[in-house]
Design an enzyme around this catalytic site. Structure first.
Site, PDB file in Angstrom:
ATOM      1  N   THR A  31     -87.176 -21.888  16.950  1.00  0.00           N
ATOM      2  CA  THR A  31     -87.141 -22.438  15.612  1.00  0.00           C
ATOM      3  C   THR A  31     -86.838 -23.657  15.387  1.00  0.00           C
ATOM      4  O   THR A  31     -87.303 -24.710  14.764  1.00  0.00           O
ATOM      5  CB  THR A  31     -86.200 -21.295  14.539  1.00  0.00           C
ATOM      6  OG1 THR A  31     -86.454 -19.997  14.674  1.00  0.00           O
ATOM      7  CG2 THR A  31     -86.541 -21.753  13.052  1.00  0.00           C
ATOM      8  N   GLY A  84     -81.257 -22.779  15.213  1.00  0.00           N
ATOM      9  CA  GLY A  84     -81.707 -21.303  14.721  1.00  0.00           C
ATOM     10  C   GLY A  84     -80.406 -20.470  14.916  1.00  0.00           C
ATOM     11  O   GLY A  84     -79.206 -20.558  15.058  1.00  0.00           O
ATOM     12  N   ALA A  85     -80.646 -19.118  14.829  1.00  0.00           N
ATOM     13  CA  ALA A  85     -79.712 -18.242  15.152  1.00  0.00           C
ATOM     14  C   ALA A  85     -80.522 -16.778  15.395  1.00  0.00           C
ATOM     15  O   ALA A  85     -81.546 -16.587  15.057  1.00  0.00           O
ATOM     16  CB  ALA A  85     -78.859 -17.976  13.724  1.00  0.00           C
ATOM     17  N   ASP A  86     -79.685 -15.946  15.976  1.00  0.00           N
ATOM     18  CA  ASP A  86     -80.142 -14.602  16.437  1.00  0.00           C
ATOM     19  C   ASP A  86     -79.621 -13.461  15.321  1.00  0.00           C
ATOM     20  O   ASP A  86     -80.773 -12.707  14.813  1.00  0.00           O
ATOM     21  CB  ASP A  86     -79.602 -14.266  17.762  1.00  0.00           C
ATOM     22  CG  ASP A  86     -80.058 -14.821  18.882  1.00  0.00           C
ATOM     23  OD1 ASP A  86     -81.107 -15.213  19.116  1.00  0.00           O
ATOM     24  OD2 ASP A  86     -79.265 -15.605  19.598  1.00  0.00           O
ATOM     25  N   GLY A  97     -76.897 -17.460  20.953  1.00  0.00           N
ATOM     26  CA  GLY A  97     -76.723 -17.319  22.282  1.00  0.00           C
ATOM     27  C   GLY A  97     -78.073 -16.737  22.785  1.00  0.00           C
ATOM     28  O   GLY A  97     -78.036 -16.763  24.238  1.00  0.00           O
ATOM     29  N   GLY A  98     -78.955 -16.440  22.127  1.00  0.00           N
ATOM     30  CA  GLY A  98     -80.201 -15.732  22.922  1.00  0.00           C
ATOM     31  C   GLY A  98     -81.050 -16.572  23.875  1.00  0.00           C
ATOM     32  O   GLY A  98     -81.526 -15.893  24.891  1.00  0.00           O
ATOM     33  N   GLY A  99     -80.831 -17.985  23.519  1.00  0.00           N
ATOM     34  CA  GLY A  99     -81.602 -18.729  24.270  1.00  0.00           C
ATOM     35  C   GLY A  99     -80.708 -19.398  25.525  1.00  0.00           C
ATOM     36  O   GLY A  99     -81.016 -20.344  26.234  1.00  0.00           O
ATOM     37  N   GLU A 105     -74.519 -25.630  21.811  1.00  0.00           N
ATOM     38  CA  GLU A 105     -74.562 -25.253  20.323  1.00  0.00           C
ATOM     39  C   GLU A 105     -73.570 -25.286  19.342  1.00  0.00           C
ATOM     40  O   GLU A 105     -73.298 -25.990  18.376  1.00  0.00           O
ATOM     41  CB  GLU A 105     -75.503 -24.223  19.966  1.00  0.00           C
ATOM     42  CG  GLU A 105     -76.636 -24.207  20.534  1.00  0.00           C
ATOM     43  CD  GLU A 105     -77.679 -22.776  20.600  1.00  0.00           C
ATOM     44  OE1 GLU A 105     -76.843 -21.835  20.597  1.00  0.00           O
ATOM     45  OE2 GLU A 105     -78.953 -22.940  20.277  1.00  0.00           O
TER      46      GLU A 105
HETATM   47  O1  DER Z   1     -80.183 -19.271  21.507  1.00  0.00           O
HETATM   48  C1  DER Z   1     -79.924 -19.761  20.382  1.00  0.00           C
HETATM   49  O2  DER Z   1     -78.773 -19.721  20.042  1.00  0.00           O
HETATM   50  C2  DER Z   1     -81.105 -19.813  19.518  1.00  0.00           C
HETATM   51  O3  DER Z   1     -80.619 -20.909  18.490  1.00  0.00           O
HETATM   52  C3  DER Z   1     -81.475 -18.485  18.862  1.00  0.00           C
HETATM   53  O4  DER Z   1     -80.056 -18.027  18.307  1.00  0.00           O
HETATM   54  C4  DER Z   1     -82.596 -18.479  17.910  1.00  0.00           C
HETATM   55  O5  DER Z   1     -83.876 -18.753  18.580  1.00  0.00           O
HETATM   56  P1  DER Z   1     -85.081 -18.502  18.079  1.00  0.00           P
HETATM   57  O6  DER Z   1     -85.055 -19.445  16.976  1.00  0.00           O
HETATM   58  O7  DER Z   1     -86.000 -18.754  19.271  1.00  0.00           O
HETATM   59  O8  DER Z   1     -85.183 -17.246  17.452  1.00  0.00           O
END
Ligand code: DER
Length: 230
Positions: A31, A84-86, A97-99, A105
């Protein structure tokens, strides 16, 4: 596809809050990358700004699209971070932190006067925790740290699998050179208490609970865009 369009809807809406001359923290993930693409259009049309990227991956996309970049060393205080956010809860507490970019961040978000989260509305939850909590740990003594996280969580009535994040067969290594443990605690009734307990563990570098950082969430769904303010 629909998911990409929702990300772009949220990203375009976030542009309304980017003012000329801003020092902008730029997030990571799909995102945030949609945001970089629409931001680059505005920069090409004359928008003045300088960005501080939250990952090498975001930095290279910004360079590719001619979004001007600087560093926190040059700009230790930023006007706005967009990321973005999970997961997002109604109090704008986040799991991120998914990425794997959570450390930069969080540093960039904390260095920014305001933080706006952009996401599709599926990220909005009543209680954080369905998404495994990423915990960034130093590689030195990582098993000891793992055991300490497990103990701290169980003292708070939380349990669940703690998994070392992999990159193929090798451990995932963050931009900061650390490891990530993904903790599937399930519902987290008291994120503040869990945050403090995890931060108290030597060897933990940072975790993906973003508390008191987001001021606004722009959530896109097929019916339109919803804005949550703190
Ligand atoms: O890793 C992260 O913090 C990203 O911002 C994750 O939280 C959101 O990733 P996405 O926009 O691909 O869903």
């Amino acid at each position: 596809n629909d998911a990409a369009r929702l990300k772009e809807d949220a990203a375009r809406h976030a542009l309304d809050y980017v003012e000329d001359g801003m020092r902008l923290g730029i997030g990571s993930g799909s995102t945030a990358e949609a945001f970089v693409r629409v931001l680059a259009e505005r920069v090409a049309a004359g928008l003045q700004l300088v960005g501080v990227p939250t990952s090498e991956r975001t930095a290279s996309l910004c360079r590719e699209l001619n979004v001007p970049l600087s560093t926190l060393e040059e700009l230790p205080e930023l006007d706005l971070a967009i990321d973005g956010a999970d997961e997002v809860d109604p109090q704008l507490r986040l799991i991120k932190g998914g990425g794997g970019a959570l450390l930069r961040e969080k540093i960039v978000a904390a260095a920014s006067a305001r933080m706006i989260v952009i996401a599709d509305s599926s990220k909005l939850v009543d209680t954080l925790g369905a998404f495994p909590l990423p915990i960034e740990v130093n590689g030195f003594g990582a098993v000891t740290t793992y055991l300490a996280i497990e103990r701290a969580a169980s003292m708070m009535g939380l349990s669940g699998a703690l998994t070392l994040r992999k990159n193929g067969d090798a451990p995932f290594i963050t931009d900061g050179g650390h490891l990530i443990i993904d903790a599937s605690f399930g519902r987290i009734p008291d994120p503040e208490a869990l945050s403090a307990a995890i931060h108290a563990i030597p060897g933990v570098v940072e975790h993906g609970l973003f508390l008191g950082l987001a001021n606004m969430a722009i959530l896109a769904d097929p019916e339109g865009v919803k804005v949550l303010n703190s």
